[in-house]
Design a protein around this motif. Structure first.
Motif, short mmCIF file in Angstrom:
data_model
loop_
_atom_site.label_atom_id
_atom_site.label_comp_id
_atom_site.label_asym_id
_atom_site.label_seq_id
_atom_site.Cartn_x
_atom_site.Cartn_y
_atom_site.Cartn_z
N GLU B 175 -45.50 -50.51 1.17
CA GLU B 175 -45.68 -50.47 2.63
C GLU B 175 -45.79 -51.87 3.22
N GLN B 178 -45.97 -52.68 7.02
CA GLN B 178 -47.07 -52.19 7.85
C GLN B 178 -47.95 -53.35 8.32
N CYS B 179 -48.34 -53.30 9.56
CA CYS B 179 -49.19 -54.33 10.15
C CYS B 179 -50.52 -54.40 9.39
N GLY B 181 -53.23 -55.32 10.71
CA GLY B 181 -54.32 -54.92 11.60
C GLY B 181 -55.00 -56.08 12.30
N PHE B 182 -54.45 -57.28 12.15
CA PHE B 182 -55.12 -58.42 12.79
C PHE B 182 -54.97 -58.34 14.31
N VAL B 193 -60.39 -49.58 14.05
CA VAL B 193 -59.00 -49.28 13.69
C VAL B 193 -58.43 -50.43 12.88
N SER B 194 -58.73 -51.64 13.32
CA SER B 194 -58.24 -52.82 12.62
C SER B 194 -58.73 -52.82 11.17
N SER B 195 -59.99 -52.48 10.98
CA SER B 195 -60.55 -52.44 9.62
C SER B 195 -59.87 -51.38 8.77
N ALA B 196 -59.55 -50.24 9.39
CA ALA B 196 -58.89 -49.17 8.64
C ALA B 196 -57.49 -49.62 8.21
N MET B 197 -56.80 -50.35 9.09
CA MET B 197 -55.47 -50.85 8.73
C MET B 197 -55.58 -51.88 7.61
N LEU B 198 -56.58 -52.73 7.73
CA LEU B 198 -56.79 -53.77 6.71
C LEU B 198 -57.10 -53.15 5.35
N ASP B 200 -56.09 -50.36 4.13
CA ASP B 200 -54.86 -49.88 3.50
C ASP B 200 -54.03 -51.04 2.96
N GLY B 227 -60.73 -59.89 4.40
CA GLY B 227 -61.03 -58.54 3.91
C GLY B 227 -61.20 -58.53 2.41
#
Ligand code: SF4
Lengths: 493, 267
Positions: B175, B178-179, B181-182, B193-198, B200, B227
């Protein structure tokens, strides 16, 4: 911009299900805690995302199609008043009746009035975003009229007294066993032995819906497209339930946003390629229904269309945001959005979730609508939505634009500036001069002190605390690059 | 060529080694590097947070620093800052009705390149090992940042350069597109949300078994590295420029312990 029929001098902002009741970060926090939702969503969006990529890659002229779609929509927005008049003339000439509605209330009243005139108290519905937007089902219920959703996913959501969380797959947040439980609990005459096998679930829904199709005298639909040159409406769907609703009842009432217009039949060709591929990842759409007014001896006898503004003229008046009205509601942007994938649609508070919702809702309600002002910030600006959008809506640029509209609208209205205001002002001062930044960088060793022996900063105050919630900051270097350069390179000369 | 370095504010203040590596690479290719000292920041943070008025002086400063004939091309080791210079600066100038600034900003933008873009498109680097002596015997995974990938359309320029580094063991990141999340102030305004993206992103990095994650944007790397550090991971982040600048004689220094893996040549 030019004015169009019934348009007042000031923009009419949208009402109904367009307003977030709580700020996005707050709602997102709650939704993120729902592990089941995240698992369901992650699975569903990834599946459909891959399928879309696959079928899109089959078309060598995909980019040209996107350009064509974008150009057609742009021309529609530029001459909307004229096209609406043309459409009205053609639709009326073929026996249809047009009603104009400025906002959700007006539209609801018109539809309820039309149903009341038929003497009926039950209607079947084709899945429609416009009627979700105006909260038609709830309004009709208050009026003693029962509206039955016939789209499978929409039916699931309705039976569960829940709200859709995705514009194409309203029940995307539910899995099969959840659906079976809902059917067992809420569906009349359902087989108590029902399993969660998709075929069995579909059969149960089919039996349930058939009773409704065969008795309903009135149907309510939305429309995907309206063709100005012939006065034709089009509904695009996958299950055939739409076709049942559109052909069996005596009265058909369609509610459609004014932006759905296309100039000619020929333009439809572009969108019939863009839409199914972008939305369901299918090469061709299974059921496309088109109707032009009333046809002798065939289909509904009374055909009505409610043309809905509800904030669209306000969006149209925003030069930067206008292109949000190009949206054909394919949902591709939400299926690729990393934020949507983790929070789901309910976090956006509006009928329109995901990236398009983050711009469309505040455009339609005005950024002043309190919690909607948090929506344009619900994006990392990664740009995946822009890449996926079949009509090339530059969502990231509009997000940034709306953020500036929000910041400007709050300028001078606050007694005490926020931390963000203060921080941005200070940063602007420091970062608009190499000298000043250089001087500040002399303080870097202080940061090293703060970082301590393990060389990381683990806690920051104020708004920056969000960062250290899950991330460290490395200790700053002893010397900035600027200083190194001055010593090593400039000094050398 | 005479090349002006735009170090970007984060690199200047937090990651000077990335800018030093950029200088090294360009000098090794025989070019002259200049550092316009008036430079500070591209103003992306202000623009993306909606503070357009506050962005104006930042943008004007950048344009003033780079609007000279003193160089042939400007380069920054950051896709998002280059995207800001190219796409946002003229827009900011327009927003305050300054047509002259807009024209100058557009001119500066047209001369500004992201590092891999300059190396591949302008300077003709196709083989980092052979042309730059790049040598980096570690298992590395690569995160392509959103702005480079989507706004600048860098394509595979960065990863192509990486694959030609001698000794590198490049592991594909699941993936990858995928961004992380920054998203600048997004990481604070929507920290959850940013932490959840990070989470992953770091989980995907762990799967690769790499000891380092690289990329072309210091800000994304700071986010991912922050992270990993919080999670107690031994995986570090290192900017692409530092890997390209790393040679047998002068290996990149990576802070903390790096698990040295047996590198295999990828060609
Ligand atoms: S904004 Fe574009 S991608 Fe998103 S739903 Fe609308 S048309 Fe589809």
């Amino acid at each position: 911009m030019s004015t169009f029929l019934g348009m007042p001098a000031l923009p009419v902002y949208g009402t109904g299900n367009l307003h977030a009741a709580e700020s996005f970060p707050k709602a997102a926090h709650r939704e993120l805690g729902n592990a089941q939702l995240r698992a369901n969503l992650g699975h569903a969006t990834h599946t459909i995302r891959d399928k879309r990529l696959q079928v899109v890659s089959e078309l060598p002229d995909w980019e040209q199609l996107r350009d064509a779609g974008s150009a057609i929509k742009e021309s529609v927005m530029a001459r909307l008043p004229e096209l609406l008049e043309q459409f009205e003339a053609n639709f009326t000439a073929r026996g249809g009746v047009i009603h104009w509605a400025r906002d959700a209330d007006e539209a609801n009243q018109v539809v309820a009035g039309l149903i009341r005139d038929t003497g009926e108290t039950e209607v079947v519905k084709v899945k429609s975003m416009a009627t979700q937007e105006i909260g038609l089902n709830e309004y009709l219920e208050e009026q003693g009229i029962a509206a039955y959703e016939t789209d499978l996913a929409e039916l699931i959501v309705q039976l569960d007294h829940d709200k859709p969380s995705h514009i194409l797959v309203p029940a995307i947040h539910k899995n099969r066993s959840q659906v079976r439980d809902i059917f067992l609990r809420e569906m009349e005459g359902v087989d108590p032995e029902l399993t969660d096998e998709p075929a069995r679930l579909a059969a149960a829904a089919r039996a349930h819906l058939r009773r409704k199709f065969l008795t309903a005298k009135v149907a309510v639909s939305g429309a995907n497209f309206a063709l100005a040159d012939s006065g034709t409406l089009a509904v695009v769907e996958s299950e055939g339930n739409g076709r049942m609703c559109l052909t069996l009842p005596e009265t058909l009432i369609t509610v459609m946003g004014v932006e759905k217009l296309l100039p000619t039949w020929q333009d439809l060709e572009v969108f019939m390629q863009l839409l199914p591929r972008s939305s369901t990842g299918e090469r061709m759409n299974p059921y496309t229904s088109l109707w032009t007014g009333v046809t002798e001896g065939d289909g509904p006898r009374n055909v009505h269309l409610v043309l809905l503004d509800n904030g669209r003229s306000a969006a149209l008046a925003d030069e930067m945001g206008r292109s949000a009205l190009h949206c054909i509601r394919c949902s591709a942007c939400m299926n690729v959005c990393p934020v949507y994938e983790r929070t789901g649609g309910h976090a956006y508070g509006s009928t329109y979730p995901g990236p398009i919702g983050a711009i469309l809702s505040p455009l339609m309600t005005g950024i002043q609508a309190e919690e909607n002002s948090s929506l344009p910030y619900a994006s990392s600006l990664c740009g995946a939505c822009y890449d996926a959008c079949p009509v090339k809506i530059n969502i990231p640029d509009i997000l940034v634009h709306l953020r500036s509209v929000d910041v400007d609208s709050k300028r001078g209205t606050k007694k005490i500036p926020t931390q963000m205001d203060v921080g941005m002002k200070a940063a602007s001062w420091a970062l608009s001069s190499g000298k000043r930044l250089g001087l500040l960088e002399k303080g870097l060793p202080l940061g090293r002190l703060a970082a301590g022996p393990d060389k990381k900063i683990t806690k920051l105050p104020g708004i920056a605390a969000g960062w250290t919630q899950s991330r460290d900051i490395p200790a700053p270097p002893a010397q900035s690059f600027r200083d190194w350069w001055a010593k090593e390179k400039d000094g050398r000369k | 060529m005479r090349i002006a370095l735009f170090a970007t504010c984060i690199v200047d203040a937090m990651y000077p080694a990335t800018a030093q590596a950029t200088v090294k690479i360009l000098e090794r290719l025989g070019h002259q590097v200049v550092f316009p000292s008036g430079q500070a920041c591209c103003g992306q943070m202000h623009v993306n947070s909606g503070y357009l008025k506050e962005a104006v002086p930042v943008v004007a400063n950048h344009v003033a620093a780079f609007d000279t004939d003193d160089y042939d091309a400007a380069v920054a080791p950051s896709g998002s800052c280059v995207a800001s210079v190219k796409h946002q600066h003229p827009m900011v100038a327009r927003s305050c009705g300054d047509a002259a600034l807009e024209a100058r900003a557009t001119a500066v933008g047209s001369k500004t390149y992201e590092l891999s873009e300059l190396l591949v498109d302008v300077l003709g680097v196709t083989d980092a090992g052979a042309q730059l002596g790049s040598y980096f015997p570690h298992r590395v995974t690569y995160h392509p940042s959103c702005h480079g990938m989507r706004l600048l359309k860098l394509g595979d320029r960065q990863s192509r350069l990486l694959t030609t580094v001698q000794g590198i063991d490049l592991a594909e990141l699941p993936e990858a597109d995928q961004c992380c999340g920054f998203g600048g102030t997004f990481s604070m305004k929507n920290a959850d949300v940013s932490s959840a993206m990070l989470a992953d992103k770091t989980a995907n990095i762990a799967v690769t078994g790499a000891s380092l994650c690289t990329g072309g944007d210091a800000s994304c790397l700071m986010h991912i590295g922050g992270g990993l550090s919080r999670q107690g991971s031994t995986v570090k982040t290192l900017h692409l420029a530092e890997i390209l600048a790393s040679t047998m004689a002068e290996p990149a220094s990576v802070t903390g312990e790096v698990r040295v893996t047996t590198g295999k040549a990828t060609r």
